[in-house]
Design an enzyme around this catalytic site. Structure first.
Site, PDB file in Angstrom:
ATOM      1  N   GLU A   7      57.622  99.288 -33.128  1.00  0.00           N
ATOM      2  CA  GLU A   7      58.080 100.340 -32.216  1.00  0.00           C
ATOM      3  C   GLU A   7      59.369 101.008 -32.678  1.00  0.00           C
ATOM      4  OE1 GLU A   7      59.085 100.522 -27.518  1.00  0.00           O
ATOM      5  OE2 GLU A   7      57.287  99.416 -28.060  1.00  0.00           O
ATOM      6  N   ASP A 103      56.457  96.566 -28.830  1.00  0.00           N
ATOM      7  CA  ASP A 103      57.094  95.695 -27.858  1.00  0.00           C
ATOM      8  C   ASP A 103      56.013  95.010 -27.024  1.00  0.00           C
ATOM      9  OD1 ASP A 103      59.720  95.891 -28.474  1.00  0.00           O
ATOM     10  OD2 ASP A 103      60.351  96.873 -26.625  1.00  0.00           O
ATOM     11  N   TYR A 305      63.005  88.413 -25.526  1.00  0.00           N
ATOM     12  CA  TYR A 305      62.537  89.706 -25.012  1.00  0.00           C
ATOM     13  C   TYR A 305      63.108  89.969 -23.614  1.00  0.00           C
ATOM     14  CZ  TYR A 305      59.285  93.456 -23.805  1.00  0.00           C
ATOM     15  OH  TYR A 305      58.745  94.651 -23.425  1.00  0.00           O
TER      16      TYR A 305
END
Length: 601
Positions: A7, A103, A305
């Protein structure tokens, strides 16, 4: 050749390094059987109204509602994006396999799927799903790649959200602007934006219309401790004055002492919203600031994350905990007691049933070296919360002391820490008790430690009968607004109850910061210190919107729950879109038939 699409360029470099791809090309890195390329976040977006029908370009009441037969995507008009897309398209056309390295979340899935669709991807696609960017995590992720089909429902939820936002946003914004906009002022309306603004406007009006009223409190000071009358607030001054006369000059008697021991569990690990709340309270960081900082820490490999909505870890993390703690050398004094014994495995920390895509935000064990001062502040919060999770409960004793004067009863409550447990982690941050002003006795509250009283003792006291005034509700801060968005407008302090209401929250952890920033950019809200206030434009917009559906926090929360159900396969994407189409059609008809304002064609 296997083509990986990340990404961001920085993430692509990390993945290429682990895969052994060393040769830099224009728009990708190549080597060891892999070609690693990247997007810049969104390269594609849903088409605009005039892309479907030319006559939809002009704003006209009579073209509403605009509902395309089939929604399509297009490249964002940006030369850098277009050049990078050409690189990706060329690589995909020649690929034997594509690995989606976006992601690992709803938005990431949507971004990458659109790019692959636009590039005409025909080869097999597999998905990399990781919670941190450490070398170990990337290697483990590539060993457990899954077929793209396993994430189809996640994509459908993301697509439904985008289409739903398009249907409501495009139509309602044009509708209200044309009908009620003054001097062609655009009245921007959104599925999450408008209910969020409505929350702030409602609070704004509650404060503005609040009428302060007097009340009186009867208290007395005995042995430097303030006791409050159990009667509570007096609405009539004369009622309290009568009691004041009765107790003046009479001895104060301790009539009862009750001690109760209790335990306080460590605070939950951070999800994104709770991290944003704490950073706003402690550092005055905006929700957007915190998101950028924790995203940067993730990309620098030091935290996991960030765009998560759970405060739990999965069971497979438990065996990795000692290794993570051992590497957190900046906190070795705090960590030593944990590693000296078997690490507890609490259900309040580890629960597979409470984790869907990603676990709570925790450190990875990578030592944070090249980070900014603000990033260090955020990292420290995450690190301490993680360490505290494995400490014992804080043990305390709550003491309630009852007293009376001439049968008029009083009470004082205080707390004494018996064993600090996890509170040691935050010892330096605990605010000291407020110092009393000159001539003022210390107030016994839940956090005060009371003197040793003996039942039956008595002595002189200093009664006080004070007039006070009711205060208006407090304005929202970003912290309290985030909590309100998370729980569909309900103010919940209890962590477990908050978890239940998250299903009905408006927006998602990853989008709430952007919603608040949008309200600022459109001049619908303003900030004074930490407090948020609606502007006159924001108030006027909410007052103009007469359809409660558009302003309803509860309804928007229900839509968000349905998106989650789509993600889990319990609700159909088509049903969600059809509901919104029907709702928008009704809204258009209602506004069009409103005779109070002339329609501007």
């Amino acid at each position: 050749m296997k083509v990986c699409i990340a990404e961001k360029p920085s993430v692509a470099r990390e993945i290429a390094e682990v895969l052994g791809a060393k040769t830099k090309r224009d728009g990708y890195i190549e080597g060891n059987g892999y070609q690693v390329s990247w997007t810049f976040g969104h390269l594609c977006t849903l088409k605009e109204p005039h892309d479907y029908q030319p006559n939809w370009k002009a704003w006209s009441m009579w073209t509403l509602p605009m509902i395309p037969y089939r929604f399509g995507i297009k490249l964002i008009d940006n030369p850098t994006y277009e050049k990078q897309f050409k690189v990706i398209e060329t690589l995909i056309q020649k690929a034997d396999e594509v690995i989606n390295c976006g992601d690992a979340g709803l938005e990431g899935e949507l971004i990458q799927r659109w790019v692959m669709q636009k590039a005409g991807c025909k080869c097999p696609v597999r998905r990399l799903w990781i919670s941190s960017l450490t070398e170990e995590s990337i290697r483990e992720g590539f060993k457990t790649l899954k077929d793209q089909s396993e994430y189809q429902k996640l994509y459908e939820a993301g697509l439904s959200r985008s289409i739903g936002d398009w249907i409501l946003g495009m139509n309602a914004t044009r509708l209200y602007t044309l009908k009620y906009g003054k001097n062609k002022q655009v009245l921007s309306i959104g599925r999450v934006q408008t209910p969020t603004l409505a929350l702030i406007v409602r609070r704004h009006k509650e404060i503005e219309n609040f009428k302060s009223e007097p009340y009186w409190e009867l208290k007395t000071v005995y042995r430097d401790t303030t006791f409050a009358s159990v009667h509570g607030k007096f609405q009539k001054k004369e009622d309290g004055e009568e009691l004041l006369r009765k107790i003046t000059g009479k001895p104060f008697v301790i009539s009862g002492i009750a001690k109760k021991k209790g335990k306080e569990a460590p605070p939950r690990l951070f999800d994104l919203t709770s991290l944003q709340v704490e950073c706003n309270k402690k550092f005055s960081f905006s929700a957007d600031d915190t998101l950028k900082l924790i995203q940067s820490l993730y990309e620098k490999k030091v935290t996991t994350y960030p765009r998560v909505d759970t405060t739990f870890l999965t069971d497979d993390i438990y065996p990795k905990v000692p290794q993570i703690l051992e590497k957190m050398t900046d906190y070795k004094m705090l960590i030593a007691p944990i590693l000296a014994a078997k690490i507890p495995k609490s259900k309040k920390v580890f629960d597979n049933s409470k984790v869907t895509d990603h676990h709570a935000i925790i450190p990875t064990g990578v030592v944070p070296l090249n980070i900014t001062e603000n990033e260090r502040k955020v990292y420290d919060m995450v690190a301490r919360r993680f360490i505290a999770a494995f400490y014992p409960d804080c043990e305390f004793s709550t003491t309630t002391v009852e007293g009376e004067v001439e049968d008029i009863k009083f009470k004082a409550t205080g707390k004494q820490i018996l064993s600090p447990g996890w509170r040691i982690i935050y010892e330096k941050e605990t605010p000291s008790d407020k110092e009393p002003q000159e001539g003022e006795a210390p107030t016994a509250d839940e956090n005060a430690v009371l003197p040793d009283f003996v039942k039956g003792e008595s002595g002189p006291h200093k009664p006080d009968f004070a007039e006070k005034w009711t205060t208006p509700p407090k304005p929202y801060t970003e912290a309290t607004l985030l909590r309100a968005m998370e729980t569909a407008g309900k103010f919940i302090d209890d962590e477990e109850l908050r978890d239940v209401l998250k299903e009905n929250g408006i927006g998602r952890p990853s989008t709430r910061a952007a919603i608040i920033e949008t309200l600022f950019k459109r001049n619908y809200i303003r900030k004074e210190r930490k407090n948020l206030f609606a502007t006159s434009i924001g108030v006027e917009l909410i007052d103009t919107i007469r359809d409660e559906l558009l302003k309803s926090v509860e309804l928007t929360g229900q839509w968000e729950r349905k998106l989650r159900q789509i993600e889990h396969g319990d609700y159909q994407a088509g049903d969600f879109i059809n509901e919104l189409k029907e709702m928008v059609g009704n809204i258009v008809n209602n506004v069009r038939n409103d005779k109070s304002t002339p329609i501007i064609p």
